[in-house]
Design an enzyme around this catalytic site. Structure first.
Site, PDB file in Angstrom:
ATOM      1  N   GLY A 248       2.086  -6.848 -16.731  1.00  0.00           N
ATOM      2  CA  GLY A 248       1.262  -7.902 -16.157  1.00  0.00           C
ATOM      3  C   GLY A 248      -0.118  -7.384 -15.785  1.00  0.00           C
ATOM      4  O   GLY A 248      -1.097  -8.096 -15.914  1.00  0.00           O
ATOM      5  N   THR A 645       9.519   8.096 -15.915  1.00  0.00           N
ATOM      6  CA  THR A 645       8.874   6.780 -15.799  1.00  0.00           C
ATOM      7  C   THR A 645       7.489   6.934 -15.168  1.00  0.00           C
ATOM      8  O   THR A 645       6.549   6.210 -15.517  1.00  0.00           O
ATOM      9  CB  THR A 645       9.735   5.801 -14.981  1.00  0.00           C
ATOM     10  OG1 THR A 645      10.056   6.398 -13.725  1.00  0.00           O
ATOM     11  CG2 THR A 645      11.016   5.454 -15.716  1.00  0.00           C
ATOM     12  N   GLN A 649       3.840   5.866 -16.759  1.00  0.00           N
ATOM     13  CA  GLN A 649       2.854   5.028 -16.079  1.00  0.00           C
ATOM     14  C   GLN A 649       1.463   5.629 -16.199  1.00  0.00           C
ATOM     15  O   GLN A 649       0.482   4.941 -16.448  1.00  0.00           O
ATOM     16  CB  GLN A 649       3.181   4.962 -14.582  1.00  0.00           C
ATOM     17  CG  GLN A 649       4.281   4.051 -14.216  1.00  0.00           C
ATOM     18  CD  GLN A 649       3.709   2.874 -13.466  1.00  0.00           C
ATOM     19  OE1 GLN A 649       3.028   2.048 -14.061  1.00  0.00           O
ATOM     20  NE2 GLN A 649       3.987   2.766 -12.202  1.00  0.00           N
ATOM     21  N   GLY A 715       1.129   2.885  -9.710  1.00  0.00           N
ATOM     22  CA  GLY A 715       0.818   1.974 -10.803  1.00  0.00           C
ATOM     23  C   GLY A 715      -0.645   1.937 -11.189  1.00  0.00           C
ATOM     24  O   GLY A 715      -0.990   1.693 -12.337  1.00  0.00           O
ATOM     25  N   GLU A 716      -1.528   2.146 -10.232  1.00  0.00           N
ATOM     26  CA  GLU A 716      -2.946   1.883 -10.498  1.00  0.00           C
ATOM     27  C   GLU A 716      -3.806   3.133 -10.494  1.00  0.00           C
ATOM     28  O   GLU A 716      -4.842   3.174 -11.164  1.00  0.00           O
ATOM     29  CB  GLU A 716      -3.496   0.885  -9.460  1.00  0.00           C
ATOM     30  CG  GLU A 716      -2.396   0.005  -8.976  1.00  0.00           C
ATOM     31  CD  GLU A 716      -2.797  -1.350  -8.438  1.00  0.00           C
ATOM     32  OE1 GLU A 716      -2.284  -1.694  -7.387  1.00  0.00           O
ATOM     33  OE2 GLU A 716      -3.596  -2.065  -9.069  1.00  0.00           O
TER      34      GLU A 716
HETATM   35 MO1  MOS Z   1      -1.781  -4.699  -9.624  1.00  0.00          MO
HETATM   36  S1  MOS Z   1      -3.697  -5.401 -10.009  1.00  0.00           S
HETATM   37  O1  MOS Z   1      -1.601  -5.038  -8.038  1.00  0.00           O
HETATM   38  O2  MOS Z   1      -0.787  -5.477 -10.767  1.00  0.00           O
END
Ligand code: MOS
Length: 756
Positions: A248, A645, A649, A715-716
């Protein structure tokens, strides 16, 4: 400078819990076989008897009003069940209360005749088959009173924009002009589309009272609450299911009109409705990263000590929304500097509504900050790593708080060693490999760390298995696997005997997969629930006649290796937990726990992840070919629960960073606001052939403030810093400083490097 200084990670604070070998393991994702065999069901894969199909019509102007809509022909076509427009939607969808639309867009779905962007939903055809709905949508005739859309990429030219001060210390107005060495430059980043592999889709089922919505979601609980609002339906009558998600990147943090339209049609027709968002609409109607224009002013001493740092930026938002791209996310604390100011403003453009995209704000913001730092290093004739180390700080100077765990320096040092930075020769075009010119660049990365109180449930069953569930979801990140690992760690039950059930808002409320907070939030919740389940087993063991632990002190009994045993004795000496359940004639025990958010003590700390990105590009001056050949990414993201994993990422973010640096941009037709590259062929993202060799390294230092495992989300963080590292490498190779992303071959044709 040398990078031989060894790093002692043993100074990391102790965590109160010593994890087993399953923590930090290199473990394949437990949902992998379901995905690779096509068994995993994504939202659009759900089918039901009497399923109808919705197909949208998008506006073909970017500004103006709808003069007329002729639906008569479409309505008479075979199989057509319903045509929805702004003229009849009010009969089906009550206006949402509280002035909020309940979607990622501020304005309620198709609420009036105004058009603010190309592709805005202006009609939807619903029919028995997808093809019938497509044909009907094509037969709807719409006339517009168009106005000239504003799509300008020059944001500082807009008059009368309120500028807000986001962070301020000292006095940059006097410090910058007085600084002996100055960088003053404007950087631009374009609109980027998230482009997750799995397209947005909703399958809506209405049972006369309640909705079940199969919707691709990064946050099933948030979707339930938002869609409850949008549909004016109590939250207990809305269930959102998202078992598998093809990523997403932020575009699935909020529901979009497709969910509201599908649900509205399902309720109206009293039959299930499927709405798959066409890829082209994912450039207009499911969010995007706002474009930015950022002026950086950095002042330093001749020795490289920062004296002043200013970031003055604007981003674009849609006509109906005020969405700020927080480019100063990391600026106030990344470096030690006595005078600092971040100011921001929003300009309005005739595009769809922006929304968070991986590392919102920080990622485009760090392109400007870290590019400007590289320019400063060049002006100072100083190594760019040394410049960063010289200005490193262990105190967040925006608020005076110490960092809970900041190892930016170590990221730079480890990365330099892994990358071989000591072999870099700084002169532009000075590094060659055959006919190729090599360029090496570096940039820092940062992203916030956080945790939310979350619920879960852990069941231990008399067949020796466990089940853990929570209303969270796995967007491809590894959440399924990480949850199983935590249960395994607390109980000793092997991961392959642990069932994970997520992706359903009716489960105990869990975290969204956003802001890199999911792991940090769900891990402690699962641990607490597993501990509660263990406690229940121990209680049964001490209370059940015939148990080897009958009438013993519960405090002297523990569970590990899947067995109940005396604390201090080896697990092998104990009794399998399922035998205790069988003896007690109890099929299972369930562990639940109160949600626990961040420790209040964490308020005294500044909490962020850090990283350093090292990029190598090759430039072939003879044929003007640029490649990113090598990236080393060093991440300080707290403890890593699953190395496999987690590495995936980071590698994925590096590839995305190559796209940001060299390829990605939504291009709008200036005449009518149409995104002209609204497809996978023309909106370029890196392929395998474009992807560099990637080395990922984790410092793996637990953050003592985030929870008992010390795991922050990751994740970011790894998208931050990749683009400026590449742009700096491009400068090193070619001598061309590109300040407006993406870097294009056209930008580099002025390079004299390598040409006699
Ligand atoms: Mo992230 S922009 O919080 O999917």
């Amino acid at each position: 400078m040398t990078f031989s200084e060894s790093i002692d990670f043993n100074d990391a604070p102790d965590t109160p819990f010593t994890p087993s070998s399953v923590i930090g393991a290199t473990l394949s994702r437990i949902d992998g076989p379901l995905k690779t065999t096509g068994t995993a069901k994504y939202s659009a894969d759900y089918n039901f008897p009497r399923l109808a199909y919705a197909v949208p019509v998008g506006a073909t102007v970017a500004a103006g009003t709808i003069k007329s809509i002729d639906t008569a022909t479409a309505e008479k076509m075979p199989g057509v069940l319903l045509v929805i427009t702004h003229q009849n939607i009010a009969d089906m969808l009550p206006a949402p209360k509280g002035g909020r639309s309940g979607t990622g867009e501020g304005r309620p779905v198709m609420s009036d005749d105004t058009v603010n962007y190309w592709g805005q939903y202006v009609a939807v055809a619903v029919a028995e088959t997808f093809q019938q709905a497509q044909a009907a949508a094509a037969a709807i005739r719409i006339q517009y009173d168009p106005q000239k859309p504003n799509l300008s990429r020059l944001f500082f030219d807009d008059p009368n924009i309120n500028m807000n001060s986001n962070s301020k210390r000292g006095d940059t107005a006097s410090a910058f002009p007085a600084a002996p060495v100055q960088v003053d430059a404007v950087y631009r980043t374009p609109v980027e589309a998230h482009n997750p592999m799995e397209m947005h889709a909703t399958v809506a089922v209405w049972d006369g009272k309640s909705f079940t919505l199969y919707d691709s979601s990064q946050n099933v609980v948030g979707f339930r609450n938002s869609l409850s609002q949008a549909l004016s339906t109590p939250a207990e009558n809305v269930r959102v299911i998202s078992r598998f998600i093809g990523s997403g990147f932020g575009s699935k943090l909020s529901p979009w009109p497709n969910a509201v339209i599908a649900a509205t049609a399902a309720r109206k027709l009293n039959r299930p409705v499927k709405f798959t968002v066409p890829r082209s609409f994912m450039f207009t109607s499911t969010g995007h990263r706002a474009a930015t224009e950022q002026r950086m002013r950095i002042g330093a001493t001749p020795q490289g000590k920062l004296v002043s740092l200013e970031q003055n930026y604007r981003n674009d938002s849609s006509i109906g929304d005020n969405s700020r791209e927080n480019c100063g996310e990391a600026t106030p604390f990344l470096y030690s500097v006595p005078n600092l100011q971040v100011t921001s403003g929003i300009v309005k453009r005739n595009t769809g509504t922006p929304c968070p995209m991986r590392g919102p704000g920080a990622v485009p913001g760090l392109f400007a900050v870290e590019s400007a730092m590289d320019e400063l290093a060049v002006k100072l004739n100083m190594d760019p790593i040394q410049l960063r180390l010289l200005n490193d700080t262990l105190t967040d100077e925006s608020n005076g708080k110490p960092f809970s765990s900041r190892h930016y320096k170590e990221c730079l040092q480890v990365g330099a060693e892994k990358f071989g930075w000591a072999n870099r020769t700084p002169a532009v075009g000075s590094m060659k490999k055959g006919d190729l010119i090599l360029g090496w660049g570096v940039a820092g990365a940062s992203w916030s760390a956080g945790r939310r109180g979350s619920e879960a449930s852990v069941i231990l069953a008399d067949d020796g298995t466990a089940k853990v569930s929570s209303a969270t979801q796995d967007i491809g990140t590894g959440t399924y696997t990480v949850m199983a690992q935590i249960v395994s760690d607390r109980t000793g039950i092997p991961v392959n005997r642990i069932d994970v059930v997520i992706g359903d808002s009716s489960l105990p409320p869990g975290p969204g997969s956003g802001g890199s907070t999911c792991t940090a939030s769900i891990v402690p919740a699962v641990a607490d629930c597993a501990d509660a389940a263990v406690k229940a087993i121990v209680a049964l063991a001490t209370q059940t006649a015939g148990s080897p632990f009958f009438q013993q002190e519960a405090a002297s009994i523990t569970v590990s290796g899947g067995r109940v045993h005396a604390a201090g004795s080896p697990a092998a000496s104990g009794t399998p937990f399922q035998d205790i359940l069988k003896l007690a004639k109890t099929p299972s025990v369930t562990g639940a726990a109160q949600p626990v958010g961040l420790d209040p003590k964490s308020r005294d700390y500044s909490m962020h992840s850090f990283g350093a990105q090292f990029a190598e590009v090759s430039w072939d001056p003879g044929i003007a070919r640029l490649r990113v050949t090598r990236v080393v990414s060093v991440i300080d993201g707290g403890r890593i629960i699953n190395k496999k994993t987690a590495s995936s990422q980071i590698s994925g973010a590096v590839v995305m960073g190559v796209g940001m640096a060299l390829m990605e941009e939504v291009v709008y037709d200036q005449r009518n606001g149409a995104p002209v590259n609204a497809n996978y062929a023309d909106y370029l993202v890196p392929t395998h052939a474009d992807s560099p060799q990637i080395d990922v390294h984790f410092l793996d230092i637990p953050d003592p403030m985030i929870g008992q495992y010390g795991a922050r989300g990751i994740g970011e963080i790894a998208l931050a810093g990749v683009a400026p590292a590449i742009a700096s490498a491009v400068y090193h190779a070619t001598g061309v400083r590109v300040r407006s992303l993406p870097v294009r071959i056209e930008d580099l044709l002025t390079s004299k490097v390598g040409l006699a």
